[in-house]
Scaffold this motif. Structure first.
Motif, mmCIF file in Angstrom:
data_model
loop_
_atom_site.group_PDB
_atom_site.id
_atom_site.type_symbol
_atom_site.label_atom_id
_atom_site.label_comp_id
_atom_site.label_asym_id
_atom_site.label_seq_id
_atom_site.Cartn_x
_atom_site.Cartn_y
_atom_site.Cartn_z
ATOM 1 N N GLU A 1 61.347 23.546 16.982
ATOM 2 C CA GLU A 1 59.968 23.945 17.284
ATOM 3 C C GLU A 1 59.269 24.572 16.100
ATOM 4 N N ASN A 2 60.033 25.141 15.178
ATOM 5 C CA ASN A 2 59.446 25.843 14.040
ATOM 6 C C ASN A 2 59.272 24.953 12.810
ATOM 7 N N LEU A 3 59.572 23.667 12.929
ATOM 8 C CA LEU A 3 59.431 22.759 11.779
ATOM 9 C C LEU A 3 58.306 21.769 12.054
ATOM 10 N N LEU A 4 57.191 21.960 11.353
ATOM 11 C CA LEU A 4 56.021 21.120 11.560
ATOM 12 C C LEU A 4 55.808 20.219 10.339
ATOM 13 N N LEU A 5 54.969 19.209 10.494
ATOM 14 C CA LEU A 5 54.622 18.325 9.375
ATOM 15 C C LEU A 5 53.111 18.377 9.164
ATOM 16 N N ASP A 6 52.701 18.391 7.883
ATOM 17 C CA ASP A 6 51.260 18.352 7.631
ATOM 18 C C ASP A 6 50.783 16.901 7.578
ATOM 19 N N ALA A 7 49.498 16.713 7.288
ATOM 20 C CA ALA A 7 48.909 15.366 7.301
ATOM 21 C C ALA A 7 49.553 14.448 6.267
ATOM 22 N N TYR A 8 50.203 15.042 5.242
ATOM 23 C CA TYR A 8 50.828 14.232 4.177
ATOM 24 C C TYR A 8 52.331 14.060 4.404
ATOM 25 N N GLY A 9 52.814 14.522 5.542
ATOM 26 C CA GLY A 9 54.246 14.367 5.845
ATOM 27 C C GLY A 9 55.128 15.420 5.196
ATOM 28 N N ASN A 10 54.534 16.525 4.722
ATOM 29 C CA ASN A 10 55.344 17.607 4.144
ATOM 30 C C ASN A 10 55.749 18.600 5.220
ATOM 31 N N LEU A 11 56.950 19.119 5.075
ATOM 32 C CA LEU A 11 57.485 20.077 6.032
ATOM 33 C C LEU A 11 56.785 21.432 5.904
ATOM 34 N N LYS A 12 56.500 22.054 7.043
ATOM 35 C CA LYS A 12 55.928 23.406 7.068
ATOM 36 C C LYS A 12 56.738 24.218 8.069
ATOM 37 N N VAL A 13 57.365 25.297 7.597
ATOM 38 C CA VAL A 13 58.112 26.166 8.506
ATOM 39 C C VAL A 13 57.127 27.153 9.112
ATOM 40 N N SER A 14 57.150 27.265 10.438
ATOM 41 C CA SER A 14 56.226 28.204 11.076
ATOM 42 C C SER A 14 56.974 29.444 11.542
ATOM 43 N N ASP A 15 56.223 30.490 11.795
ATOM 44 C CA ASP A 15 56.760 31.723 12.382
ATOM 45 C C ASP A 15 57.777 32.440 11.522
#
Length: 435
Positions: free
Chosen positions: A137-151
């Motif tokens: 749930e804490n691993l998101l992707l941006d519009a370019y497919g890069n990983l973004k860790v949340s929280d």
């Protein structure tokens, strides 16, 4: 049409998630037009659990910890009864939705995400910040497919009065063996273990430790009893064995991972400004007078019909101008969001949802065209909960937004597929012209 609500310079839209920590809503910066995510915390909760100093510290850390692979915290605002945390809005959905959609990922693609995850974790550890709750749930992707860790720094905040972390309220499959014990643990080593489980799931398409019985699950994690599937390369296999070492003292560290030949392949560390000036004035302002100006939260009063959805929410919901995500269930794996459209009256939709949920032995609570379904997760490790909300998007056209409130992501997607199959007669598919 409902009058849109504003908080400071932000126009607040629909809810996109809820967790231990409060609600998350879409919002838009009226000055720049930028979409943001707004995390909303009740001051009453913070006061009740004597968490003012801790939350202030965690929010300050999140503001300071700036890295391209970590969701950015823009600012903090306060209302009479609530605190609003303004975060970067990440449009690509959860990384694990890809696995639900495609099955396991190729080794090269898995390695790219793993490299970005390790970079984010290493950056935080260098600042003395530990996530302690790394999971899908804490691993998101941006519009370019890069990983973004949340929280980072927020997810593991304890909401118990004794100030102890309660890891088992989440999904325990990603948790290091030492965290399952009652002793203190090293946050860095625990984060590394969770990264190893995530890498395994990306490449295998399933969990290394997944038992229906909680006792068996814990004993397998404690003994690190798992095996890698045949399609893992020997190099990947070797690295995973070093990460999923049940002894935190001998477990490989970040430096060891970064020097590993498998990890180094096609590795391009992301470039970013280390010296960026960050002001904490907003954090100080919000927290200095929280106890003095706190006013008990009043319950929101809503009218009798389903909420109307404005054009801004429709566009944000469908991630840009591609509205097909609203109608095509094959494309709706966005940010753990799942939704369907119906031409049946709102009341008929709700009664069908309730009947199907009861046939699946789920507890049902409905209020104002919003239904919460609750059950026990498949591996019996905790609660499984889903929230459905009906929106009127046009006369006699309703969108039902379904989101996971508790439980495991992969389990939720299986549930959603099964649930929709049972609701087929009320779901409208404009492509086939049914319903």
């Amino acid at each position: 049409m409902n009058k849109s609500r504003k908080v400071g310079k932000y126009e607040v839209g629909r809810m996109v998630g809820e967790g231990t920590f409060g609600k998350v809503k879409f919002a838009r910066n009226c000055e720049t037009g930028e979409s943001v995510a707004m995390k909303i915390l009740a001051k009453s909760t913070i006061l009740k659990h004597r968490m003012v100093d801790q939350i202030k510290r965690e929010i300050s850390i999140m503001k300071i910890v700036r890295h391209p692979n970590i969701v950015r915290l823009h600012e903090v605002l306060a209302g009479r009864a609530k605190i609003f945390i303004i975060l970067e809005f990440v449009t690509g959905g959860e990384l694990f939705d890809k696995i639900v959609h495609r099955g396991k990922l190729p080794e090269n693609e898995s390695r790219k995400y793993f490299q970005q995850l390790v970079d984010a974790v290493a950056h935080c550890h260098s600042k003395g910040v530990y996530h302690r709750d790394l999971k899908p749930e804490n691993l998101l992707l941006d519009a370019y497919g890069n990983l973004k860790v949340s929280d980072f720094g927020l997810s593991a905040l304890p909401l118990q009065g004794d100030g102890l972390l309660r890891t088992t309220c989440g999904t325990p499959n990603y948790v290091a063996p030492e965290v399952l014990g009652d002793q203190g643990y090293d946050g860095a080593a625990a984060d590394i273990w969770s990264c190893g489980v995530i890498l395994y799931v990306l490449m295998a398409g399933y969990l290394p430790f997944d038992e229906t019985n909680l006792y068996t699950l814990y004993s397998k994690i404690t003994a690190a009893e798992f095996s890698c599937p045949y399609w893992f390369s020997p190099e990947a296999n070797k690295l995973i064995q070093k990460i999923l070492d049940p002894n935190p003292k001998t477990r490989i560290r970040i430096d060891g991972i970064r020097n590993d030949p498998w990890f180094k392949k096609n590795y391009a560390p992301v470039k970013y400004r280390e010296d960026e000036e960050v002001s904490l004035d907003d954090v100080r302002a919000v927290f200095e007078d929280i106890e003095d100006q706190y006013i008990a939260e009043r319950s929101e009063i809503k009218d009798g019909g389903p909420l109307l959805m404005n054009a801004f929410e429709m566009i944000t919901l469908s991630q840009g101008l591609n509205l097909s995500a609203l109608f095509d269930r094959r494309q709706d794996y966005v940010n753990r969001q799942t939704r369907f459209v119906s031409r049946k009256p709102a009341q008929v939709i709700i009664s069908n949802v309730e009947a199907v949920a009861e046939s699946m032995s789920l507890k049902v609570h409905t209020r104002n065209y919003k239904t919460r379904l609750e059950g026990i997760s498949a591996n019996r490790t905790g609660q499984f909960a889903v929230v459905l909300e009906v929106y009127e998007v046009a006369p006699s056209l309703f969108m039902v937004d379904v989101r996971k409130a508790a439980g495991d992501t992969l389990e939720y997607h299986k549930f959603y597929k099964n649930f929709c199959a049972k609701l087929e007669d009320i779901i409208w598919n404009p492509i086939e012209g049914t319903g």
